[in-house]
Design a protein around this motif. Sequence first.
Motif, mmCIF file in Angstrom:
data_model
loop_
_atom_site.group_PDB
_atom_site.id
_atom_site.type_symbol
_atom_site.label_atom_id
_atom_site.label_comp_id
_atom_site.label_asym_id
_atom_site.label_seq_id
_atom_site.Cartn_x
_atom_site.Cartn_y
_atom_site.Cartn_z
ATOM 1 N N TYR A 1 -3.051 4.871 -2.051
ATOM 2 C CA TYR A 1 -4.379 5.588 -1.228
ATOM 3 C C TYR A 1 -4.122 6.824 -0.930
ATOM 4 N N GLU A 2 -5.078 7.806 -1.447
ATOM 5 C CA GLU A 2 -4.884 9.278 -1.374
ATOM 6 C C GLU A 2 -5.262 9.707 0.201
ATOM 7 N N ASN A 3 -4.280 9.342 0.934
ATOM 8 C CA ASN A 3 -4.556 9.587 2.538
ATOM 9 C C ASN A 3 -4.731 11.198 2.702
ATOM 10 N N THR A 4 -5.420 11.522 3.559
ATOM 11 C CA THR A 4 -5.297 13.232 3.834
ATOM 12 C C THR A 4 -5.251 13.220 5.460
ATOM 13 N N THR A 5 -5.013 12.139 6.366
ATOM 14 C CA THR A 5 -4.929 12.283 7.652
ATOM 15 C C THR A 5 -3.202 12.516 8.066
ATOM 16 N N ASP A 6 -2.992 13.270 8.996
ATOM 17 C CA ASP A 6 -1.716 13.364 9.391
ATOM 18 C C ASP A 6 -1.093 12.144 9.853
ATOM 19 N N LEU A 7 0.224 11.750 9.412
ATOM 20 C CA LEU A 7 0.919 10.527 9.732
ATOM 21 C C LEU A 7 2.062 10.782 10.699
ATOM 22 N N GLY A 8 2.353 12.432 10.977
ATOM 23 C CA GLY A 8 3.352 12.567 12.027
ATOM 24 C C GLY A 8 4.498 12.449 11.539
ATOM 25 N N LEU B 1 0.799 -1.257 0.069
ATOM 26 C CA LEU B 1 0.048 0.030 -0.075
ATOM 27 C C LEU B 1 0.960 1.251 0.208
ATOM 28 N N ILE B 2 0.696 1.954 -1.107
ATOM 29 C CA ILE B 2 1.538 3.304 -1.064
ATOM 30 C C ILE B 2 0.316 4.316 -0.669
ATOM 31 N N MET B 3 0.861 5.035 0.330
ATOM 32 C CA MET B 3 -0.007 5.994 1.116
ATOM 33 C C MET B 3 0.678 7.552 1.240
ATOM 34 N N ALA B 4 -0.578 8.455 0.874
ATOM 35 C CA ALA B 4 0.255 9.891 0.925
ATOM 36 C C ALA B 4 0.380 10.275 2.582
ATOM 37 N N SER B 5 1.176 11.092 2.406
ATOM 38 C CA SER B 5 1.188 12.093 3.906
ATOM 39 C C SER B 5 1.616 13.686 3.524
ATOM 40 N N GLY B 6 0.818 14.399 4.164
ATOM 41 C CA GLY B 6 0.993 15.979 3.979
ATOM 42 C C GLY B 6 0.872 16.371 2.697
ATOM 43 N N TYR B 7 0.223 15.832 1.809
ATOM 44 C CA TYR B 7 -0.246 16.219 0.476
ATOM 45 C C TYR B 7 -1.593 17.096 0.515
ATOM 46 N N GLN B 8 -1.532 18.451 -0.102
ATOM 47 C CA GLN B 8 -2.768 19.064 -0.473
ATOM 48 C C GLN B 8 -3.278 18.752 -1.944
ATOM 49 N N ASP B 9 -2.303 18.645 -2.673
ATOM 50 C CA ASP B 9 -2.155 18.326 -4.117
ATOM 51 C C ASP B 9 -2.408 16.734 -4.280
ATOM 52 N N LEU B 10 -3.354 15.978 -4.115
ATOM 53 C CA LEU B 10 -3.394 14.844 -4.468
ATOM 54 C C LEU B 10 -2.908 14.128 -5.780
ATOM 55 N N ASN B 11 -3.228 15.187 -6.639
ATOM 56 C CA ASN B 11 -2.593 14.838 -8.186
ATOM 57 C C ASN B 11 -1.213 14.508 -8.223
ATOM 58 N N SER B 12 -0.650 15.220 -7.606
ATOM 59 C CA SER B 12 0.779 15.352 -7.487
ATOM 60 C C SER B 12 1.295 14.093 -6.711
ATOM 61 N N PHE B 13 0.632 13.602 -5.633
ATOM 62 C CA PHE B 13 1.051 12.450 -5.008
ATOM 63 C C PHE B 13 0.740 11.433 -5.839
ATOM 64 N N ARG B 14 -0.548 11.196 -6.555
ATOM 65 C CA ARG B 14 -0.803 10.021 -7.311
ATOM 66 C C ARG B 14 0.090 9.932 -8.449
ATOM 67 N N THR B 15 0.552 11.008 -9.177
ATOM 68 C CA THR B 15 1.504 10.838 -10.038
ATOM 69 C C THR B 15 2.988 10.275 -9.679
ATOM 70 N N LYS B 16 3.386 10.618 -8.622
ATOM 71 C CA LYS B 16 4.504 10.207 -8.062
ATOM 72 C C LYS B 16 4.205 8.743 -7.517
ATOM 73 N N ALA B 17 3.105 8.432 -6.692
ATOM 74 C CA ALA B 17 2.933 7.014 -6.528
ATOM 75 C C ALA B 17 2.836 5.965 -7.632
ATOM 76 N N GLU B 18 2.259 6.370 -8.743
ATOM 77 C CA GLU B 18 2.164 5.689 -9.911
ATOM 78 C C GLU B 18 3.435 5.303 -10.489
ATOM 79 N N GLU B 19 4.409 6.442 -10.523
ATOM 80 C CA GLU B 19 5.655 6.236 -10.800
ATOM 81 C C GLU B 19 6.563 5.113 -10.039
ATOM 82 N N ALA B 20 6.367 5.107 -8.484
ATOM 83 C CA ALA B 20 6.962 4.311 -7.832
ATOM 84 C C ALA B 20 6.509 2.870 -7.861
ATOM 85 N N ARG B 21 4.960 2.836 -8.046
ATOM 86 C CA ARG B 21 4.524 1.407 -8.301
ATOM 87 C C ARG B 21 4.960 0.710 -9.412
#
Length: 230
Positions: A45-52, A4-24
């Motif tokens: 997973y386009e997570n929006t909660t704080d992961l610390g 599971l590739i999960m986002a942390s601290g992103y407001q622009d989730l499109n930016s996250f997804r692009t990078k996550a798809e590259e990694a996947r």
Amino acid sequence: LYLLIMASGYQDLNSFRTKAEEARDYLYTKEPMASRRSDVTISIYENTTDLGCYNNCYGIERLLCCDSQKVGLAAAGSGYLFDEILILHNTATYSGGGARDNGYYQINSASSYCQMYHGAYTTPMTLHEFGHSFGNLCDEYTYGSEGYSYMECVNCRASCQDWADVSTGCNQSCDARSDYYRPEDSIMINYNVQTFNQPSIHYGLIPRLNYFAPESETPVSGAVQTPVYQ
């Protein structure tokens, strides 16, 4: 095996997804995942909660850490199956981390995960940190003055004979032991070498993959069980 590739601290989730798809897509091209493609599912997973997550963990500028409890709760609420978590944290500061737990991962896989920054080296860093958290692999470079102690792993050994059946590589100095040996160069020493070496694959990654996705037929040639070191 579910990753599971999960986002942390992103407001622009499109930016996250692009990078996550590259990694996947990158992970799917690397062994042992490439030859076992049907046994590995990687979800995003386009997570929006704080992961610390934060940089300069333990005073080490390039070390990125996150709150394990928050990571576990977010993954559990994602709706995806997961055996291993990979976190992309929205920071431009070059940093990453992958916890090795010395074999206990087979009992409680969720206790190990890795995390990477968002930048030019995110993709190879993902493979490197995944090698730590999933394969229990050591870094193959020396740490210098950062004060780490050696913890046993398959790609940093007192004797090159421990991997002689799969590799003739034998180079002195790795991890926190300048007197130990490492195999041929791999992603665990340099991002320009974008593969794992054979001892890491055969003794670290394949046994772990087989734990989650047991082979129902005769194992592929060269696939071996985790050796018992003396």
